[in-house]
Design an enzyme around this catalytic site. Structure first.
Site, PDB file in Angstrom:
ATOM      1  N   GLU A   1      -3.953   7.957   7.572  1.00 23.51           N
ATOM      2  CA  GLU A   1      -4.999   7.105   6.997  1.00 23.51           C
ATOM      3  C   GLU A   1      -5.352   5.970   7.961  1.00 23.51           C
ATOM      4  OE1 GLU A   1      -5.913   4.560   2.885  1.00 23.51           O
ATOM      5  OE2 GLU A   1      -3.962   5.509   3.181  1.00 23.51           O
TER       6      GLU A   1
ATOM      7  N   HIS B   1       0.829  -1.209   0.000  1.00 23.15           N
ATOM      8  CA  HIS B   1       0.000   0.000   0.000  1.00 23.15           C
ATOM      9  C   HIS B   1       0.863   1.258   0.000  1.00 23.15           C
ATOM     10  CE1 HIS B   1      -2.354   3.122   2.280  1.00 23.15           C
ATOM     11  NE2 HIS B   1      -3.162   2.885   1.268  1.00 23.15           N
TER      12      HIS B   1
ATOM     13  N   GLU C   1       2.205   1.806  -3.419  1.00 24.92           N
ATOM     14  CA  GLU C   1       1.174   2.381  -4.294  1.00 24.92           C
ATOM     15  C   GLU C   1       1.147   3.902  -4.156  1.00 24.92           C
ATOM     16  OE1 GLU C   1      -3.061   3.765  -3.752  1.00 24.92           O
ATOM     17  OE2 GLU C   1      -2.974   1.680  -3.082  1.00 24.92           O
TER      18      GLU C   1
END
Length: 408
Positions: A128, A48, A51
Site C-alpha cells: 500500500e 493503521h 486497523e
C-alpha cells in the site's frame, strides 16, 4: 428533523442513535480516538496496521469468515485510520444489523493478532505504501504535511516501509490495550434500528471492555514550518502544495476559513480555478482544502502544473491570499459559498453512513451532537467582516511554505 438519542453502554461508551423509520438500512460505526498523532518513535504506522489486523481473525472466526458473513448478508464492513481517529463500521439492511454488530463485537473482543497474519499484513501495508509512492499527486500531500507541520500532526498515517517491517506483535497488542479503551470510544448508528436490541447486543460485546489505566505522554503542539521543500522525482507534471496556517477543529473561525477555501478553490467557478486553469491554462487540477486537527491546522492549495510554470502558480496563489486579506470577498461570493455548504449538509442527510459519521465526528470534538440546523445557523450568520478577520488570521506570510514534487 429526526432526533438524536444519546445513551451509554454499561462501561460508559456513548452510543449515538438516529432512528430513521423510513429507511430500510442502517450504518453502525465504532470510533476510537487514536491515530498516527498518538504514535511514539518506533511505532510509526501502528494505528493503521492495527486497523488492518482487526479484520484478520478472531478466536471464533477466520479472516475469510468475517468477510463472508457480511458479504452473504448483503452488507459492507470497512474501516479507516486518520491522524486522530480510527473507525470501523458496518452498513446493513435493517433486519440484518445484528449480524454486523456481532462481527464488530467479535473483532473488538476476540481478535487474535496472530504472528502469521501479522507478517502477511505487514507485506500488504508495505505494498500500500509503494502504491502511494507511485502516485505523485497523492505522495505530494503526505510529503507536504510532513514538511509544513512540525509535531505529532506531521506523522504519516501509513508509516514507513522500515517502521512497518519492524513492527512486532508485542507492540501491536500493547497499543491495542492502551488505546482501544471505553474512554476513547464512541458508537454511532443511523437508520432504521431496534434501539433496545442494539443496546443489548452492544452491552454484551464492546460494553464489557475495560479501561487500561495507562495514559500516553506526548506533546501535541503544532508548529507551522515556513519555507521551500523541493523533491526531485521523474514525473510528467510538477505537483505543488502551497500552505499557510490553518485552524483547529474547535476554532471560532472554522466556518469562515472553510468559506475562504471554497471561494479560492472549492469548485470550477472558484477564483484560483478560473485564474490558474481557465484564464492562463497553467494547470488541469487546482483546489484548496483546510486540514483541521485538535491542536491546529494547515490551509493548502494544490496544483498540478509544469516546471516552467509552477512559480507563476505560486505567485497567483499569493496574490489571491493577499487580495482576500486586504480587500475581502464580495457579498455574492459569500452567499454562493454559504449555498454550497448548506447543499453539502443537506445531501449528507440522504445517507445513513453520512449521518452516522457526522454524529460521531461531532461528539468526538464537542462531546455532543450538533444539529444540522445549528450548523446552518452559524454559517448563515457569517458576515463579510468575519471573512476579513479569518483572512487576517491565516494569510500571514511568515507561515507560507510550499512543497514541489516532480522532475525539477
Amino acid at each position: 428533523m429526526v432526533q438524536v438519542e444519546i445513551r451509554k453502554l454499561k462501561n460508559g461508551i456513548p452510543v449515538l442513535i438516529e432512528n430513521i423509520e423510513n429507511l430500510n438500512s442502517a450504518t453502525l460505526g465504532v470510533f476510537v480516538a487514536t491515530g498516527s498523532k498518538n504514535e511514539l518513535p518506533g511505532e510509526e504506522g501502528i494505528s493503521h496496521l492495527l486497523e488492518h489486523m482487526m479484520f484478520k481473525g478472531t478466536e471464533r472466526r477466520t479472516s475469510k469468515e468475517i468477510s463472508e458473513i457480511i458479504d452473504n448478508a448483503g452488507g459492507m464492513n470497512n474501516a479507516y485510520t486518520s491522524k486522530e481517529v480510527t473507525a470501523y463500521y458496518v452498513q446493513m439492511l435493517s433486519n440484518k444489523l445484528e449480524i454486523g454488530i456481532d462481527i464488530l463485537n467479535d473483532m473488538f473482543l476476540n481478535s487474535t493478532f496472530s504472528e502469521e497474519a501479522l507478517e502477511k499484513e505487514k507485506n500488504v501495508v508495505i505494498e500500500e505504501i509503494k502504491m502511494y509512492e507511485d502516485i505523485p499527486e497523492e505522495k505530494v500531500h503526505e510529503e507536504n504535511a510532513t514538511f509544513a507541520l512540525k509535531g505529532v500532526q506531521s506523522n504519516i498515517v501509513l508509516g514507513s516501509m522500515d517502521s512497518v517491517k519492524n513492527m512486532t506483535r508485542e507492540k501491536l497488542v500493547a497499543y491495542f490495550k492502551e488505546r482501544y479503551t471505553p474512554s476513547r470510544m464512541v458508537v454511532s448508528v443511523a437508520g432504521r434500528v431496534d434501539v433496545e436490541k442494539v443496546m443489548a447486543q452492544l452491552n454484551e460485546g464492546i460494553g464489557t471492555m475495560e479501561e487500561a489505566g495507562i495514559v500516553r505522554d506526548y506533546n501535541g503542539e503544532i508548529v507551522i514550518n515556513p519555507g521551500e521543500n523541493l523533491i526531485k522525482r521523474e514525473t510528467n507534471q510538477i505537483h505543488l502544495c502551497f500552505n499557510t496556517k490553518g485552524i483547529s477543529l474547535t476554532d471560532d473561525l472554522k466556518y469562515s476559513v472553510s468559506i475562504i477555501s471554497n471561494i479560492l478553490g472549492g469548485n470550477m467557478s472558484s477564483r484560483l480555478f478560473q485564474k490558474v486553469r481557465e484564464e492562463r491554462g497553467l494547470a488541469y487540477s487546482v483546489y484548496s482544502y483546510n486540514s483541521s486537527y485538535e491542536e491546529g491546522g494547515l490551509f493548502t492549495v494544490y496544483a498540478g502544473t509544469t516546471k516552467e510554470n509552477y512559480m507563476e502558480v505560486v505567485d497567483l496563489i499569493k496574490d489571491e491570499f493577499k487580495s482576500i486579506r486586504e480587500e475581502g470577498i464580495t457579498a455574492e461570493e459569500l452567499q454562493k459559498a454559504k449555498n454550497q455548504f448548506m447543499s453539502m449538509l443537506t445531501f449528507g442527510l440522504e445517507s445513513s453512513k453520512s449521518r452516522m459519521s457526522r454524529m460521531a465526528s461531532s461528539y468526538l470534538v464537542y462531546k455532543r451532537v450538533r444539529s444540522v440546523d445549528e450548523i446552518i445557523a452559524e454559517i448563515e450568520a457569517i458576515t463579510l467582516e468575519d471573512i476579513k478577520k479569518a483572512a487576517a488570521h491565516i494569510f500571514d506570510e511568515k507561515y507560507y511554505s510550499y512543497t514541489v514534487l516532480g522532475d525539477l
